[in-house]
Design a protein around this motif. Structure first.
Motif, PDB file in Angstrom:
ATOM      1  N   ASP A 121       0.824  -1.196   0.000  1.00  0.00           N
ATOM      2  CA  ASP A 121       0.000   0.000   0.000  1.00  0.00           C
ATOM      3  C   ASP A 121       0.864   1.254   0.000  1.00  0.00           C
ATOM      4  O   ASP A 121       0.417   2.326  -0.420  1.00  0.00           O
ATOM      5  CB  ASP A 121      -0.888   0.022   1.247  1.00  0.00           C
ATOM      6  CG  ASP A 121      -1.786  -1.196   1.337  1.00  0.00           C
ATOM      7  OD1 ASP A 121      -2.667  -1.336   0.465  1.00  0.00           O
ATOM      8  OD2 ASP A 121      -1.587  -2.017   2.254  1.00  0.00           O
ATOM      9  N   LEU A 122       2.102   1.089   0.479  1.00  0.00           N
ATOM     10  CA  LEU A 122       2.957   2.236   0.732  1.00  0.00           C
ATOM     11  C   LEU A 122       4.412   1.800   0.621  1.00  0.00           C
ATOM     12  O   LEU A 122       4.777   0.725   1.109  1.00  0.00           O
ATOM     13  CB  LEU A 122       2.667   2.754   2.148  1.00  0.00           C
ATOM     14  CG  LEU A 122       3.392   3.955   2.699  1.00  0.00           C
ATOM     15  CD1 LEU A 122       3.124   5.186   1.850  1.00  0.00           C
ATOM     16  CD2 LEU A 122       2.945   4.196   4.144  1.00  0.00           C
ATOM     17  N   ASN A 140       2.494   5.312  -4.665  1.00  0.00           N
ATOM     18  CA  ASN A 140       2.529   5.850  -3.300  1.00  0.00           C
ATOM     19  C   ASN A 140       3.910   5.590  -2.694  1.00  0.00           C
ATOM     20  O   ASN A 140       4.078   4.761  -1.802  1.00  0.00           O
ATOM     21  CB  ASN A 140       1.433   5.214  -2.447  1.00  0.00           C
ATOM     22  CG  ASN A 140       1.152   6.005  -1.182  1.00  0.00           C
ATOM     23  OD1 ASN A 140       1.646   7.120  -0.992  1.00  0.00           O
ATOM     24  ND2 ASN A 140       0.354   5.436  -0.295  1.00  0.00           N
ATOM     25  N   HIS A 142       7.527   7.305  -1.017  1.00  0.00           N
ATOM     26  CA  HIS A 142       7.999   8.483  -0.289  1.00  0.00           C
ATOM     27  C   HIS A 142       9.447   8.275   0.152  1.00  0.00           C
ATOM     28  O   HIS A 142       9.778   7.236   0.724  1.00  0.00           O
ATOM     29  CB  HIS A 142       7.121   8.748   0.936  1.00  0.00           C
ATOM     30  CG  HIS A 142       5.679   8.901   0.607  1.00  0.00           C
ATOM     31  ND1 HIS A 142       5.106  10.108   0.288  1.00  0.00           N
ATOM     32  CD2 HIS A 142       4.684   7.959   0.501  1.00  0.00           C
ATOM     33  CE1 HIS A 142       3.818   9.934   0.017  1.00  0.00           C
ATOM     34  NE2 HIS A 142       3.535   8.639   0.138  1.00  0.00           N
ATOM     35  N   GLU A 335       4.574   7.668  10.101  1.00  0.00           N
ATOM     36  CA  GLU A 335       3.279   7.282  10.678  1.00  0.00           C
ATOM     37  C   GLU A 335       2.144   8.058  10.021  1.00  0.00           C
ATOM     38  O   GLU A 335       1.040   7.517   9.792  1.00  0.00           O
ATOM     39  CB  GLU A 335       3.290   7.505  12.185  1.00  0.00           C
ATOM     40  CG  GLU A 335       2.049   6.938  12.862  1.00  0.00           C
ATOM     41  CD  GLU A 335       2.091   7.082  14.367  1.00  0.00           C
ATOM     42  OE1 GLU A 335       1.539   6.195  15.050  1.00  0.00           O
ATOM     43  OE2 GLU A 335       2.651   8.073  14.855  1.00  0.00           O
ATOM     44  N   GLU A 336       2.384   9.312   9.700  1.00  0.00           N
ATOM     45  CA  GLU A 336       1.381  10.106   9.020  1.00  0.00           C
ATOM     46  C   GLU A 336       1.024   9.505   7.669  1.00  0.00           C
ATOM     47  O   GLU A 336      -0.150   9.413   7.299  1.00  0.00           O
ATOM     48  CB  GLU A 336       1.885  11.537   8.852  1.00  0.00           C
ATOM     49  CG  GLU A 336       0.899  12.472   8.150  1.00  0.00           C
ATOM     50  CD  GLU A 336       1.458  13.875   8.013  1.00  0.00           C
ATOM     51  OE1 GLU A 336       1.063  14.553   7.033  1.00  0.00           O
ATOM     52  OE2 GLU A 336       2.273  14.291   8.836  1.00  0.00           O
ATOM     53  N   GLN A 337       2.033   9.077   6.916  1.00  0.00           N
ATOM     54  CA  GLN A 337       1.780   8.442   5.621  1.00  0.00           C
ATOM     55  C   GLN A 337       1.038   7.122   5.787  1.00  0.00           C
ATOM     56  O   GLN A 337       0.185   6.775   4.967  1.00  0.00           O
ATOM     57  CB  GLN A 337       3.099   8.211   4.874  1.00  0.00           C
ATOM     58  CG  GLN A 337       3.810   9.478   4.425  1.00  0.00           C
ATOM     59  CD  GLN A 337       3.011  10.263   3.408  1.00  0.00           C
ATOM     60  OE1 GLN A 337       2.140   9.717   2.727  1.00  0.00           O
ATOM     61  NE2 GLN A 337       3.296  11.545   3.291  1.00  0.00           N
ATOM     62  N   ARG A 339      -1.108   6.391   8.214  1.00  0.00           N
ATOM     63  CA  ARG A 339      -2.504   6.683   8.540  1.00  0.00           C
ATOM     64  C   ARG A 339      -3.263   7.106   7.279  1.00  0.00           C
ATOM     65  O   ARG A 339      -4.421   6.731   7.090  1.00  0.00           O
ATOM     66  CB  ARG A 339      -2.571   7.785   9.596  1.00  0.00           C
ATOM     67  CG  ARG A 339      -2.040   7.365  10.960  1.00  0.00           C
ATOM     68  CD  ARG A 339      -2.224   8.456  12.004  1.00  0.00           C
ATOM     69  NE  ARG A 339      -1.600   8.099  13.265  1.00  0.00           N
ATOM     70  CZ  ARG A 339      -2.117   7.288  14.178  1.00  0.00           C
ATOM     71  NH1 ARG A 339      -3.317   6.738  13.932  1.00  0.00           N
ATOM     72  NH2 ARG A 339      -1.481   7.020  15.284  1.00  0.00           N
ATOM     73  N   CYS A 340      -2.610   7.882   6.431  1.00  0.00           N
ATOM     74  CA  CYS A 340      -3.245   8.292   5.174  1.00  0.00           C
ATOM     75  C   CYS A 340      -3.520   7.083   4.286  1.00  0.00           C
ATOM     76  O   CYS A 340      -4.591   6.984   3.656  1.00  0.00           O
ATOM     77  CB  CYS A 340      -2.357   9.285   4.430  1.00  0.00           C
ATOM     78  SG  CYS A 340      -2.256  10.908   5.211  1.00  0.00           S
ATOM     79  N   ALA A 341      -2.586   6.148   4.244  1.00  0.00           N
ATOM     80  CA  ALA A 341      -2.738   4.961   3.392  1.00  0.00           C
ATOM     81  C   ALA A 341      -3.883   4.085   3.897  1.00  0.00           C
ATOM     82  O   ALA A 341      -4.632   3.488   3.113  1.00  0.00           O
ATOM     83  CB  ALA A 341      -1.447   4.173   3.351  1.00  0.00           C
TER      84      ALA A 341
END
Length: 342
Positions: A121-122, A140, A142, A335-337, A339-341
């Motif tokens: 997912d990420l 996705n 980063h 962690e922010e990414q 939660r978005c995923a």
């Protein structure tokens, strides 16, 4: 992982250790929310049998702790075959290196990475060059270049107890810590040490995937072997210049060396070969000199040695280069990414 463990129960399932045993077993080391799990397998277990054994050990432990809400975090695609049956709410691929370019990489690694990228997912990458390569394969991705524990390595800016195996070496001392493998430019190291016999070249770390007999044997090159993370600032504290003599090959094409910010946190000037992410991140910092040929490398070290009396200015420049780096910040952004995923 220690920062992850403040929020999550972290199960760090390591690569299998093959020994002279009859039955597989799982070594468990628990530190609060951090569970370090090491599968031990019989030497005779290979291929599908080894995969099945690791899957069984993982499933048994997940059942033992009644794990139900899972995030799968992969550092290597080679963990996929024994965990692809899990149904996590999020799958993260933390791509720290282009592992397929390393010497001795399993032939199946490329195919397993393809499968992992499809499932992920990420994706996080350990540097900008890796990000540019992987973002072509997933929507996705980063980049998170290596950060640094500034307080830990910053101890090297103060006098430290001199390690016994380094104490007798004269100065100047030029040091490197890290894995000694095909990424090290052995020819450059040998030429520099030959042309400057009064300089002491100190290498700390395990020799991996290359024949130790191929390493240059000169009176001023000192191989001190592996050291613990806790010991590194003691060695760094009495180095005059820190080195990153990497070869320019497929194995180093995408690397973003963690040791760059670690050296700088310790207050040392750095001389590096032209690694893309080092140039991109530190090329204008004033504390990392880039040199390609042995002659350029020697000249860059000479220039760095001349700056030793001006350590306060060096530290200011190093601190400026590290100003926005911390593992706490990296974790919060990751962690922010996540939660978005989700």
């Amino acid at each position: 992982m220690s920062r992850f463990a403040t929020t999550y129960h972290v199960l760090f399932f390591e690569e299998a250790v093959f020994t002279d045993i009859d039955m597989p077993w799982l070594e468990k080391r628990l530190e609060d929310n951090l569970h370090v799990l090491v599968p031990h397998l019989p030497e005779t277990y290979q291929g599908a049998i080894a995969v099945d054994a690791q899957r069984n050990l993982l499933d048994e432990y997940l059942a033992e702790i009644a794990a139900s809400d899972i995030i799968s975090w992969y550092y290597t695609p080679m963990s996929l075959p024994y965990s692809d049956h899990l149904r996590p709410r999020l799958t993260v691929y933390d791509c720290m290196d282009e592992l397929s370019a390393f010497r001795g990489a399993p032939p199946s690694l490329v195919e397993q990475e393809r499968r992992l990228i499809e499932r992920a997912d990420l994706i996080f990458t350990g540097g900008i060059s890796l990000f540019e390569a992987k973002r072509q394969l997933h929507d996705n991705v980063h980049p998170f270049p290596s950060s640094v524990d500034i307080a830990h390595f910053g101890a090297a800016r103060k006098p430290q107890p001199e390690p016994e195996d380094q104490a007798s070496l004269p100065r100047p001392r030029l040091g490197f810590f890290g894995v000694i493998d095909e990424r090290l430019d052995i020819a450059l190291l040998e030429k520099a040490a030959t042309q400057r016999p009064e300089w002491q070249f100190i290498l700390i770390g395990p020799v991996v995937k290359i024949d130790p007999d191929t390493l240059p044997k000169l009176p001023n090159i000192h191989y001190l072997g592996p050291k613990s993370y806790a010991e590194l600032p003691q060695y760094l504290a009495s180095w005059d210049v820190a080195l990153m003599p990497f070869a320019l090959n497929e194995a180093t094409r995408f690397i973003s060396p963690t040791k760059t910010p670690e050296y700088l946190a310790g207050g040392r000037l750095v001389v590096s070969t032209p690694i893309a992410d080092v140039i991109r991140t530190y090329g204008d910092s004033g504390v990392v000199k880039i040199a390609k040929t042995p002659e350029e490398f020697i000249r860059a070290i000479e220039e760095s040695l001349k700056e030793l009396p001006h350590h306060e200015r060096v530290w200011q420049l190093a601190d400026a280069a590290l100003s926005d780096m911390s593992w706490d910040t990296t974790w919060k952004l990751m962690e922010e990414q996540m939660r978005c995923a989700v």
